[in-house]
Design a protein around this motif. Sequence first.
Motif, PDB file in Angstrom:
ATOM      1  N   ASP A 122       0.964  -1.250   0.044  1.00 15.35           N
ATOM      2  CA  ASP A 122      -0.066   0.133  -0.040  1.00 15.35           C
ATOM      3  C   ASP A 122       0.928   1.169   0.008  1.00 15.35           C
ATOM      4  N   ALA A 123       0.502   2.131  -1.014  1.00 15.50           N
ATOM      5  CA  ALA A 123       1.346   3.313  -0.975  1.00 15.50           C
ATOM      6  C   ALA A 123       1.362   4.241   0.340  1.00 15.50           C
ATOM      7  N   ASN A 124       0.336   4.095   0.978  1.00 15.90           N
ATOM      8  CA  ASN A 124       0.189   4.696   2.433  1.00 15.90           C
ATOM      9  C   ASN A 124       1.350   4.102   3.569  1.00 15.90           C
ATOM     10  N   LEU A 125       1.891   2.975   3.374  1.00 17.41           N
ATOM     11  CA  LEU A 125       3.071   2.362   3.914  1.00 17.41           C
ATOM     12  C   LEU A 125       4.432   3.178   3.971  1.00 17.41           C
ATOM     13  N   MET A 126       4.420   3.694   2.754  1.00 12.90           N
ATOM     14  CA  MET A 126       5.621   4.577   2.213  1.00 12.90           C
ATOM     15  C   MET A 126       6.236   6.000   2.852  1.00 12.90           C
ATOM     16  N   SER A 127       5.561   6.322   3.990  1.00 14.79           N
ATOM     17  CA  SER A 127       5.507   7.527   4.354  1.00 14.79           C
ATOM     18  C   SER A 127       6.855   7.802   5.000  1.00 14.79           C
ATOM     19  N   GLY A 128       7.557   6.770   5.611  1.00 15.35           N
ATOM     20  CA  GLY A 128       8.780   6.780   6.136  1.00 15.35           C
ATOM     21  C   GLY A 128       8.764   6.310   7.432  1.00 15.35           C
ATOM     22  N   GLU A 129       7.662   6.062   8.251  1.00 16.01           N
ATOM     23  CA  GLU A 129       7.767   5.435   9.460  1.00 16.01           C
ATOM     24  C   GLU A 129       7.999   4.018   9.216  1.00 16.01           C
ATOM     25  N   ALA A 130       8.521   3.493  10.456  1.00 14.30           N
ATOM     26  CA  ALA A 130       8.840   2.240  10.407  1.00 14.30           C
ATOM     27  C   ALA A 130       7.357   1.266  10.295  1.00 14.30           C
ATOM     28  N   MET A 131       7.783   0.064   9.726  1.00 14.04           N
ATOM     29  CA  MET A 131       6.671  -1.046   9.531  1.00 14.04           C
ATOM     30  C   MET A 131       6.589  -2.062  10.481  1.00 14.04           C
ATOM     31  N   ASN A 132       5.502  -2.402  10.874  1.00 11.26           N
ATOM     32  CA  ASN A 132       5.581  -3.851  11.726  1.00 11.26           C
ATOM     33  C   ASN A 132       4.720  -4.984  11.030  1.00 11.26           C
ATOM     34  N   PHE A 133       5.654  -6.045  11.044  1.00  9.88           N
ATOM     35  CA  PHE A 133       5.047  -7.390  10.537  1.00  9.88           C
ATOM     36  C   PHE A 133       5.614  -8.458  11.497  1.00  9.88           C
ATOM     37  N   HIS A 134       4.463  -9.459  11.407  1.00 12.68           N
ATOM     38  CA  HIS A 134       4.905 -10.823  12.154  1.00 12.68           C
ATOM     39  C   HIS A 134       6.026 -11.383  11.498  1.00 12.68           C
ATOM     40  N   PRO A 135       7.082 -11.986  12.307  1.00 15.51           N
ATOM     41  CA  PRO A 135       8.177 -12.641  11.706  1.00 15.51           C
ATOM     42  C   PRO A 135       7.879 -14.433  11.441  1.00 15.51           C
ATOM     43  N   LEU A 136       6.734 -14.299  10.629  1.00 20.41           N
ATOM     44  CA  LEU A 136       6.339 -15.950  10.135  1.00 20.41           C
ATOM     45  C   LEU A 136       5.458 -16.613  11.311  1.00 20.41           C
ATOM     46  N   ILE A 137       5.221 -15.927  12.441  1.00 19.60           N
ATOM     47  CA  ILE A 137       4.325 -16.401  13.346  1.00 19.60           C
ATOM     48  C   ILE A 137       3.632 -15.471  13.915  1.00 19.60           C
ATOM     49  N   ASN A 138       2.466 -15.446  14.690  1.00 20.45           N
ATOM     50  CA  ASN A 138       1.511 -14.335  15.184  1.00 20.45           C
ATOM     51  C   ASN A 138       1.781 -14.253  16.828  1.00 20.45           C
ATOM     52  N   THR A 139       2.909 -14.701  16.944  1.00 17.52           N
ATOM     53  CA  THR A 139       3.391 -14.243  18.412  1.00 17.52           C
ATOM     54  C   THR A 139       4.503 -13.512  18.858  1.00 17.52           C
ATOM     55  N   ALA A 140       4.642 -12.618  17.768  1.00 17.69           N
ATOM     56  CA  ALA A 140       5.628 -11.662  17.649  1.00 17.69           C
ATOM     57  C   ALA A 140       5.582 -10.624  16.675  1.00 17.69           C
ATOM     58  N   THR A 141       6.206  -9.488  16.814  1.00 20.07           N
ATOM     59  CA  THR A 141       6.094  -8.616  15.666  1.00 20.07           C
ATOM     60  C   THR A 141       7.443  -7.870  15.695  1.00 20.07           C
ATOM     61  N   LEU A 142       7.751  -7.827  14.505  1.00 19.99           N
ATOM     62  CA  LEU A 142       9.122  -7.118  14.057  1.00 19.99           C
ATOM     63  C   LEU A 142       8.865  -5.753  13.721  1.00 19.99           C
ATOM     64  N   ARG A 143       9.539  -4.760  14.068  1.00 16.81           N
ATOM     65  CA  ARG A 143       9.350  -3.597  13.638  1.00 16.81           C
ATOM     66  C   ARG A 143      10.724  -3.285  12.918  1.00 16.81           C
ATOM     67  N   ILE A 144      10.782  -2.803  11.520  1.00 10.44           N
ATOM     68  CA  ILE A 144      11.574  -2.428  10.552  1.00 10.44           C
ATOM     69  C   ILE A 144      11.682  -1.287   9.762  1.00 10.44           C
ATOM     70  N   ALA A 145      12.566  -0.615   9.468  1.00 10.29           N
ATOM     71  CA  ALA A 145      12.389   0.706   8.754  1.00 10.29           C
ATOM     72  C   ALA A 145      11.979   0.237   7.373  1.00 10.29           C
ATOM     73  N   ARG A 146      11.277   1.228   6.723  1.00 13.83           N
ATOM     74  CA  ARG A 146      10.757   1.280   5.381  1.00 13.83           C
ATOM     75  C   ARG A 146      11.964   0.769   4.259  1.00 13.83           C
ATOM     76  N   ASP A 147      12.937   1.504   4.521  1.00 17.19           N
ATOM     77  CA  ASP A 147      14.197   1.276   3.225  1.00 17.19           C
ATOM     78  C   ASP A 147      14.892  -0.033   3.508  1.00 17.19           C
ATOM     79  N   ASP A 148      14.906  -0.253   4.974  1.00 17.15           N
ATOM     80  CA  ASP A 148      15.443  -1.801   5.243  1.00 17.15           C
ATOM     81  C   ASP A 148      14.178  -2.716   4.784  1.00 17.15           C
ATOM     82  N   MET A 149      13.019  -2.607   4.819  1.00 13.74           N
ATOM     83  CA  MET A 149      12.006  -3.617   4.344  1.00 13.74           C
ATOM     84  C   MET A 149      12.228  -3.579   3.203  1.00 13.74           C
ATOM     85  N   LEU A 150      12.215  -2.543   2.336  1.00 12.86           N
ATOM     86  CA  LEU A 150      12.293  -2.725   0.592  1.00 12.86           C
ATOM     87  C   LEU A 150      13.364  -3.272   0.360  1.00 12.86           C
TER      88      LEU A 150
END
Length: 174
Positions: A122-150
């Motif tokens: 989603d283009a709205n994810l590209m604002s520069g804020e860090a993003m949060n995604f599960h690391p392949l399981i739903n019992t944890a969340t990883l925060r990662i910078a936008r450019d690092d995720m790309l």
Amino acid sequence: MTAPLTPDELCSHLATQGIPFHRLDHEAVFTVAESKSLRGTIDGHHTKNLFLKDKKGRLFLVSALESTRIDLKRLHQTLGASGRLSFGSAELLEEKLGVTPGSVTAFAVINDRAGDVTIVLDANLMSGEAMNFHPLINTATLRIARDDMLGFLRSTGHEPLIVDLPAPVDGQND
């Protein structure tokens, strides 16, 4: 077929690649609504992730802001998909991305070694804020910078398709 990575293997991969992230372990969350209990604990964009397929069997992993209302009846036009999109089955999700429902995440493309899945952001994810995604399981969340995720997505051979996702017309379900 190569076994899918574990969450710890994913984190090791990120560290080896020099990609910084912050991991928070928590109770299992299966829906965006359940994950709202983590607000205030984790900064950055919170996401929802949809595993979809078109009429010809093309696969899409759509990652959006958790609050984004997506018009699934029109999304195929935005993505250039063949006909309306439907949700991929749990079996197909596990076969292609190595995750189960409730754990769908953009990080799962690391398990798509054949390149069968198109990652859509989603283009709205590209604002520069860090993003949060599960690391392949739903019992944890990883925060990662936008450019690092790309950079991570590209390192897996998945050039992200960044689009303005269509919103439903008021009164329609999303």
